[in-house]
Design a protein around this motif. Structure first.
Motif, PDB file in Angstrom:
ATOM      1  N   LEU A 139     -12.421   8.561  10.133  1.00  0.00           N
ATOM      2  CA  LEU A 139     -11.571   8.527  10.852  1.00  0.00           C
ATOM      3  C   LEU A 139     -10.201   8.518  10.445  1.00  0.00           C
ATOM      4  O   LEU A 139     -10.018   7.331   9.702  1.00  0.00           O
ATOM      5  N   ASN A 140      -9.322   9.156  10.540  1.00  0.00           N
ATOM      6  CA  ASN A 140      -7.940   9.013  10.092  1.00  0.00           C
ATOM      7  C   ASN A 140      -7.762   9.090   8.618  1.00  0.00           C
ATOM      8  O   ASN A 140      -6.645   8.678   8.064  1.00  0.00           O
ATOM      9  N   GLN A 141      -8.655   9.826   7.822  1.00  0.00           N
ATOM     10  CA  GLN A 141      -8.604   9.746   6.488  1.00  0.00           C
ATOM     11  C   GLN A 141      -8.048  11.027   6.211  1.00  0.00           C
ATOM     12  O   GLN A 141      -8.220  12.193   6.819  1.00  0.00           O
TER      13      GLN A 141
ATOM     14  N   ASP B  45      -9.110  13.456  12.788  1.00  0.00           N
ATOM     15  CA  ASP B  45      -7.985  12.893  13.338  1.00  0.00           C
ATOM     16  C   ASP B  45      -8.416  12.035  14.562  1.00  0.00           C
ATOM     17  O   ASP B  45      -9.215  12.704  15.272  1.00  0.00           O
ATOM     18  N   CYS B  46      -8.063  10.781  14.740  1.00  0.00           N
ATOM     19  CA  CYS B  46      -8.703   9.900  15.790  1.00  0.00           C
ATOM     20  C   CYS B  46      -7.995  10.795  17.076  1.00  0.00           C
ATOM     21  O   CYS B  46      -6.977  10.891  17.348  1.00  0.00           O
ATOM     22  N   PRO B  47      -9.003  11.100  18.052  1.00  0.00           N
ATOM     23  CA  PRO B  47      -8.297  11.588  19.425  1.00  0.00           C
ATOM     24  C   PRO B  47      -7.958  10.372  20.176  1.00  0.00           C
ATOM     25  O   PRO B  47      -7.517  10.802  21.322  1.00  0.00           O
ATOM     26  N   GLY B  48      -8.112   9.306  19.958  1.00  0.00           N
ATOM     27  CA  GLY B  48      -7.712   8.226  20.675  1.00  0.00           C
ATOM     28  C   GLY B  48      -6.398   7.996  21.281  1.00  0.00           C
ATOM     29  O   GLY B  48      -6.084   7.672  22.369  1.00  0.00           O
ATOM     30  N   CYS B  49      -5.534   8.153  20.258  1.00  0.00           N
ATOM     31  CA  CYS B  49      -4.076   8.152  20.979  1.00  0.00           C
ATOM     32  C   CYS B  49      -3.203   8.969  19.717  1.00  0.00           C
ATOM     33  O   CYS B  49      -3.683   9.429  18.760  1.00  0.00           O
ATOM     34  N   ALA B  50      -1.916   8.830  19.889  1.00  0.00           N
ATOM     35  CA  ALA B  50      -0.933   9.796  19.023  1.00  0.00           C
ATOM     36  C   ALA B  50      -0.042   8.667  18.055  1.00  0.00           C
ATOM     37  O   ALA B  50       0.824   9.266  17.515  1.00  0.00           O
TER      38      ALA B  50
ATOM     39  N   GLU C 275      -9.500   3.011   8.671  1.00  0.00           N
ATOM     40  CA  GLU C 275      -8.185   3.419   9.289  1.00  0.00           C
ATOM     41  C   GLU C 275      -8.488   3.451  10.713  1.00  0.00           C
ATOM     42  O   GLU C 275      -8.049   4.799  11.207  1.00  0.00           O
ATOM     43  N   TYR C 276      -8.819   2.574  11.432  1.00  0.00           N
ATOM     44  CA  TYR C 276      -8.839   2.844  12.948  1.00  0.00           C
ATOM     45  C   TYR C 276      -8.964   1.613  13.659  1.00  0.00           C
ATOM     46  O   TYR C 276      -9.072   0.601  13.100  1.00  0.00           O
ATOM     47  N   CYS C 277      -8.764   1.638  15.221  1.00  0.00           N
ATOM     48  CA  CYS C 277      -8.941   0.249  15.930  1.00  0.00           C
ATOM     49  C   CYS C 277     -10.104   0.466  16.637  1.00  0.00           C
ATOM     50  O   CYS C 277     -10.842   1.233  16.647  1.00  0.00           O
ATOM     51  N   GLU C 278     -10.324  -0.581  17.565  1.00  0.00           N
ATOM     52  CA  GLU C 278     -11.478  -0.562  18.443  1.00  0.00           C
ATOM     53  C   GLU C 278     -11.488   0.466  19.359  1.00  0.00           C
ATOM     54  O   GLU C 278     -12.531   1.254  19.559  1.00  0.00           O
ATOM     55  N   ASN C 279     -10.299   1.043  19.907  1.00  0.00           N
ATOM     56  CA  ASN C 279     -10.500   2.028  20.877  1.00  0.00           C
ATOM     57  C   ASN C 279     -10.664   3.397  20.235  1.00  0.00           C
ATOM     58  O   ASN C 279     -11.194   4.192  20.854  1.00  0.00           O
ATOM     59  N   GLY C 280     -10.013   3.460  19.045  1.00  0.00           N
ATOM     60  CA  GLY C 280     -10.408   4.784  18.541  1.00  0.00           C
ATOM     61  C   GLY C 280     -11.906   4.927  17.967  1.00  0.00           C
ATOM     62  O   GLY C 280     -12.300   5.794  18.309  1.00  0.00           O
ATOM     63  N   ALA C 281     -12.400   3.687  17.584  1.00  0.00           N
ATOM     64  CA  ALA C 281     -13.803   3.820  17.349  1.00  0.00           C
ATOM     65  C   ALA C 281     -14.701   3.921  18.542  1.00  0.00           C
ATOM     66  O   ALA C 281     -15.731   4.832  18.639  1.00  0.00           O
TER      67      ALA C 281
ATOM     68  N   PRO D 197      -3.566   0.593  19.677  1.00  0.00           N
ATOM     69  CA  PRO D 197      -3.882  -0.440  18.813  1.00  0.00           C
ATOM     70  C   PRO D 197      -3.446  -0.672  17.405  1.00  0.00           C
ATOM     71  O   PRO D 197      -2.815  -1.623  16.967  1.00  0.00           O
ATOM     72  N   ARG D 198      -3.443   0.497  16.786  1.00  0.00           N
ATOM     73  CA  ARG D 198      -2.830   0.386  15.318  1.00  0.00           C
ATOM     74  C   ARG D 198      -1.321   0.009  15.449  1.00  0.00           C
ATOM     75  O   ARG D 198      -0.817  -0.069  14.271  1.00  0.00           O
ATOM     76  N   MET D 199      -0.731   0.319  16.458  1.00  0.00           N
ATOM     77  CA  MET D 199       0.750  -0.130  16.387  1.00  0.00           C
ATOM     78  C   MET D 199       0.929  -1.464  16.042  1.00  0.00           C
ATOM     79  O   MET D 199       1.897  -1.898  15.522  1.00  0.00           O
TER      80      MET D 199
HETATM   81  S1  SF4 Z   1      -4.334   3.542  17.013  1.00  0.00           S
HETATM   82 FE1  SF4 Z   1      -6.425   3.573  17.437  1.00  0.00          FE
HETATM   83  S2  SF4 Z   1      -6.762   5.054  19.122  1.00  0.00           S
HETATM   84 FE2  SF4 Z   1      -4.769   5.352  18.357  1.00  0.00          FE
HETATM   85  S3  SF4 Z   1      -5.025   7.087  16.768  1.00  0.00           S
HETATM   86 FE3  SF4 Z   1      -4.905   4.823  15.730  1.00  0.00          FE
HETATM   87  S4  SF4 Z   1      -7.354   4.626  15.624  1.00  0.00           S
HETATM   88 FE4  SF4 Z   1      -6.907   6.209  17.213  1.00  0.00          FE
END
Ligand code: SF4
Length: 775
Positions: A49-51, A56-61, A72-78, A232-234
Motif C-alpha cells: 500500500l502506497n509503495q 495506491d491507497c483508495p482511502g483518501c487523497a 506507509e498507511y494509516c488505520e483507515n487506509g488499511a 490520517p497520514r496528514m
Molecule cells: S492517509 Fe490513510 S486513508 Fe488516506 S491515502 Fe494515506 S493511507 Fe490511505
C-alpha cells in the motif's frame, strides 16, 4: 427511508479521546483487516500500500512521502483496502435468496459486510429479485436503452472519486461522444466550493502546496477538517511541521483527537511516549462562523499595517500580482467585533492571540475540508481565506498557500480528466480535435440538478461508476424517489450497497475489479494512475488475484459499453484502449495540459507533479493577477430553542459505509443514531443526556425534515451546535439547500430542533465491556 442500523439501544458513551493513532490504531487496522481476509492477503495489501510500484491507497487523497516507510498507511487506509479485499463473496444464490425488498430492509453495514460481487446481476422490470446475466446481454441492454432515448440528456453518468484517470478519461469521452455533458460526480458534494472560490481568486481550482510546503510552514490553519479520521497520514505531516518549529491552529466546532495529540506509530515516542501535541491553538468556532473570523483577521492585518506601515502586508507581491486591495480595505471598514462574536462564538482574546501568531509567521498555509465547503456561504468563505493569504504574500512561496484536502483518492484526477458537467471550452476543443467529433457544449447536470432531472422525469437512465450515490446525496427520501423513478439504473461496483437496493424499474449491477487486484488485459498486466490532493500523479498496480473470474475492469466495461452504444469512429479505438491502457494515456497526453510524456513519467513508480502555475505566482485569471474579493458577511442566524447541526463521519466509517457502530475517538460505541450537543445547551433545552429525540430541520421556505429516533449525547461541541453521522442525517438537508455558487449540499449548516419522543423500551444499563470507564 429504511433504518440504517439497529436502534440506538446499545449506545455506550466513554470520554472522548485526547490523542489519535498509536498502538490502538495499529491494532484496529489489523483487527479489521483480519476479520475480512487471511493473514497472507492482509500482508500482501498492506506491504504494497502506497509503495512505489504498489497499490495506491483508495482511502483518501493525501499524498505520499518521497521517502516511504515499509508500512506507509494509516488505520483507515488499511481498513478500507482490506474491506474491499475481503474473502467473502456474494453469489447468484445469495440474490436468489434475498429479494430486492429484503435487501433494502437491511442496514448499510450489513450490505457491505456480505462481501465482493462476483458476476453481473439484472433485475428485470417488475421482477422482485436480481438474477445472473452475461456481460454481453447486460451491456447490450444498457446500450439499447441509451440508443432509444429521445435525447442523450435523458441519461446521466455519475463518477465516484475512486475511478482511475484512465477510466475517467474514457467515461467522459464515451459520454461526450454519445452527446451529453451530464457528468455529475462526488466532487459536487464535497470540494466544488473550493474549486469555484479558488478559480475566481487564484485562477486554479486546485491546492497550491506540496508536502514539502506543509513541512516547512511557520503556521498552518486546519479549518473545518478532521484529519485524524478522514486523512490520517496528514497527522504525520503536521508532526513534521511541529518538529521543524511550525505552529498549528485548529478551527472547528468539535475538538478532534487527532488535532489535540498524535501518537505516530512509526516512531518510538508514538508507541511508548506521549506523542506530539498538534494544535497550538484551538478555536472552537460555531458552524459557519469561519467567514467572519477570516474577515476580521484581514481587517486586523490592514489595521496593523496602518499602525506600522510597510511591516505587515507584502506590498511587492500585492503591487505585482494582485488587484482589489483598495476595494477590500473599504469593504472591511464596516465590519464590527460584535458581528464576529455573534457569528463565531469566539472571544476577543482568542482572536487577538491568533492574530499574534499570524504576524509572527513568515509562511502560512490554510487547509480545509467539508467544514467550509458544505455551508451556504462556503464559496465566499474560501475567497476570504484567499484574501487572508494574499495580503501577506502567502501564495507562491515555500511553506505557504492553500490546501483543500480531498477525501476520495482520485476525485481531483477525475476532474482533471474531464469529469465535469461544466467543461471549459479549451478542454472540449482539444478532445474534439483529438478524436474527430464535436463534443456537446451545453452544460450538463451536477448531482443536485441530476436528482431534480430524475425526479421530474427528464432523466430516465442513471449510470453510476463506483460510489453509492443514493447515500452520498442530501435529501435521502427525495433522492431515493428520484432513482426509483428511472427506467434503468446501472451501478459499476465492487461491493453491495444501498444504490443496488434503491434502483430503477430495470437495474443492473456490473461487478468490477478493485484497485488492489491484478488487472490483466490482452496487452498484459495494466496499471492505472491517480492524482492526489497535491497534484501528484502516480501509478497503481494491483497485487491480489481478482475476487472472481467474471469481473471486468472499469476501463473494459466503459470500452465495451461504448462499442455497443456508439457508431464506429476510426479515431477512437475502444478495443485498443481495453487491451492496453498506455494507449489511453497517449491520448490524455495530447488532450490534457501537463500530461506530456505521460507513460514515460509514470514508469519509475514515483510519478510526477502536474504544473502548478500559482506556485510560481502565475495567475490564470482574466486580469492575470490574483483577485482580492469583497464578500458580504453571512452567518447562520439560529432561532431560540434551535441548534446548527453538522453531518460527519464516524472514525469507523469510510465515506457512506460504516464498518461498525463505533466512533472511538469521540467515545460513541455501538450506535449511530446519536446527536451530540453541548451539555449546557442540553440543559437550556431541558433535555436529559441519552434522551430519545426526533431531529427536525427547519428551512426558510417553511418546510421541515425529520430524522426520527436519535439518542442525545452530551458532548463538548461548540455552544449552539450539534453533530450527527451521515448518511443517517442526510435526510435533514433539502435538495434545494445548496452553497451559493457551487450547488454543494449544505450538510454542515442545518438548523434543527430536538423533539423529545417517548422511550419505546426502558433504557438498558450501560455495561462496561472493555475496561473503559462509561460516562
Ligand atoms: S492517509 Fe490513510 S486513508 Fe488516506 S491515502 Fe494515506 S493511507 Fe490511505
Amino acid at each position: 427511508m429504511k433504518p440504517i442500523e439497529d436502534p440506538a439501544d446499545d449506545l455506550r458513551v466513554t470520554e472522548p479521546k485526547t490523542w489519535a493513532a498509536g498502538l490502538p490504531g495499529v491494532q484496529h487496522a489489523l483487527g479489521y483487516s483480519l476479520s475480512q481476509t487471511s493473514p497472507r492477503r492482509t500482508a500482501l495489501t498492506l506491504l504494497n500500500l502506497n509503495q512505489a510500484g504498489g497499490i495506491d491507497c483508495p482511502g483518501c487523497a493525501w499524498p505520499e512521502n518521497k521517502k516511504r516507510h515499509t508500512n506507509e498507511y494509516c488505520e483507515n487506509g488499511a481498513k478500507h483496502v482490506n474491506d474491499e479485499a475481503t474473502s467473502r463473496r456474494i453469489t447468484a444464490e445469495f440474490f436468489a435468496e434475498h429479494s430486492v425488498a429484503d435487501l433494502d430492509a437491511h442496514s448499510d453495514m450489513w450490505l457491505n459486510q456480505q462481501g465482493r460481487l462476483t458476476e453481473p446481476m439484472l433485475k428485470r422490470a417488475g421482477a422482485t429479485h436480481y438474477e445472473p446475466v452475461g456481460w454481453d446481454e447486460a451491456l447490450g441492454l444498457v446500450a439499447a436503452e441509451l440508443r432509444g432515448l429521445d435525447s442523450p440528456d435523458e441519461a446521466m453518468f455519475y463518477t465516484s472519486g475512486r475511478v482511475s484517470n484512465e477510466a475517467a478519461f474514457l467515461l467522459q469521452l464515451f459520454v461526450r461522444a454519445y452527446g451529453t455533458n451530464n457528468l455529475p460526480d462526488c466532487s459536487n458534494m464535497c470540494h466544488e466550493s473550493s474549486g469555484d472560490a479558488l478559480g475566481a481568486t487564484l485562477g486554479t481550482g486546485k491546492g497550491t502546496v506540496s508536502l514539502d510546503d506543509i513541512h516547512a510552514a511557520d503556521l498552518i490553519f486546519v479549518v473545518g477538517q478532521n484529519p485524524g479520521t478522514n486523512h490520517p497520514r496528514m497527522l504525520s505531516a503536521l508532526e513534521e511541521t511541529k518538529r521543524n518549529g511550525g505552529k498549528i491552529i485548529a478551527v472547528n466546532p468539535l475538538p478532534e483527537a487527532g488535532l489535540i495529540r498524535f501518537k505516530n506509530p512509526q516512531r518510538p515516542r508514538g508507541i511508548v511516549g506521549r506523542g506530539t501535541k498538534i494544535a497550538d491553538q484551538f478555536l472552537q468556532i460555531r458552524p459557519g462562523g469561519d467567514l467572519a473570523l477570516f474577515q476580521l483577521l484581514n481587517r486586523l492585518l490592514l489595521e496593523a499595517e496602518d499602525a506600522a506601515p510597510g511591516t505587515v502586508l507584502d506590498h511587492d507581491f500585492l503591487d505585482q500580482h494582485a488587484i482589489g486591495l483598495d476595494e477590500l480595505r473599504a469593504h472591511l471598514a464596516g465590519l464590527t467585533w460584535d458581528e464576529v462574536f455573534a457569528a463565531t462564538g469566539l472571544a476577543r482574546e482568542e482572536i487577538e492571540q491568533t492574530l499574534a501568531m499570524v504576524l509572527e509567521a513568515r509562511s502560512v498555509i490554510v487547509c480545509w475540508a467539508m467544514g467550509l465547503t458544505q455551508h451556504k456561504h462556503g464559496v465566499p468563505t474560501i475567497r476570504e481565506i484567499a484574501n487572508f493569504l494574499l495580503l501577506r504574500g502567502n501564495i507562491g512561496r515555500p511553506g505557504a498557500g492553500v490546501c483543500p484536502v480531498r477525501g476520495h483518492s482520485n476525485v481531483q484526477g477525475d476532474r482533471t480528466m474531464g469529469i465535469w458537467e461544466r467543461p471549459p471550452d479549451a478542454f472540449l476543443d482539444a478532445l474534439g480535435a483529438e478524436f474527430g467529433f464535436e463534443p456537446p457544449r451545453e452544460h450538463g447536470v451536477d448531482s443536485v440538478a441530476g436528482v431534480r432531472a430524475m425526479r421530474e422525469g427528464r432523466a430516465k437512465v442513471f449510470v453510476g461508476v463506483g460510489g453509492n450515490f443514493v447515500r452520498a446525496m442530501s435529501d435521502s427520501d427525495v433522492t431515493e424517489e428520484a432513482l426509483r423513478s428511472c427506467r434503468l439504473t446501472v451501478q459499476v461496483s465492487t461491493k453491495l450497497n444501498r444504490s443496488h437496493t434503491v434502483c430503477g424499474e430495470t437495474a443492473l449491477i456490473l461487478p468490477t475489479l478493485s484497485r488492489s487486484e491484478v488487472d490483466r488485459q490482452a496487452g498484459g498486466v495494466q496499471v492505472v494512475t491517480v492524482e492526489d490532493s497535491m497534484s501528484q500523479v502516480h501509478a497503481s498496480r494491483g497485487k491480489l488475484e481478482p475476487a472472481s473470474p467474471h469481473l471486468l475492469s472499469e476501463v473494459a466495461i466503459i470500452s465495451r459499453l461504448a462499442r455497443r452504444t456508439l457508431e464506429p469512429n476510426p479515431r477512437i479505438d475502444w478495443a485498443g484502449f481495453e487491451a492496453d491502457y498506455g494507449r489511453i494515456r497517449d491520448h490524455i497526453a495530447r488532450v490534457v495540459p501537463g500530461f506530456d510524456d505521460f507513460n514515460a513519467k509514470i514508469a519509475d513508480g514515483a510519478g510526477f507533479r502536474l504544473p502548478t502555475p500559482v506556485a510560481d505566482r502565475v495567475f490564470r485569471t482574466p486580469s492575470g493577477k490574483a483577485v482580492l474579493t469583497c464578500n458580504e458577511l453571512e452567518w447562520l442566524r439560529v432561532p431560540p430553542g434551535h441548534l446548527v447541526l453538522q453531518t460527519m463521519r464516524s472514525h469507523d466509517q469510510w465515506n457512506t459505509v460504516p464498518y461498525s457502530g463505533n466512533d472511538r475517538y469521540r467515545g460513541i460505541h455501538d450506535a449511530r443514531r446519536v446527536v451530540m450537543v453541548n451539555p449546557e445547551d442540553l440543559a437550556e433545552l431541558g433535555l436529559a443526556d441519552r434522551s430519545l429525540v426526533d431531529v427536525v430541520s427547519v428551512w426558510t421556505d417553511g418546510t421541515e425534515r425529520r430524522a426520527p429516533g436519535f439518542r442525545v449525547v452530551g458532548y463538548p461541541a461548540a455552544r449552539g451546535s450539534a453533530a450527527a453521522y451521515y448518511p443517517e442525517a442526510n435526510v435533514l438537508v433539502p435538495l434545494d439547500s445548496v452553497a451559493d455558487g457551487s450547488n454543494t449540499p449544505t450538510s454542515k449548516g442545518v438548523i434543527v430542533r430536538l423533539e423529545p419522543v417517548p422511550e419505546p423500551v426502558p433504557e438498558p444499563a450501560g455495561a462496561v465491556t472493555d475496561g473503559t470507564a462509561v460516562r
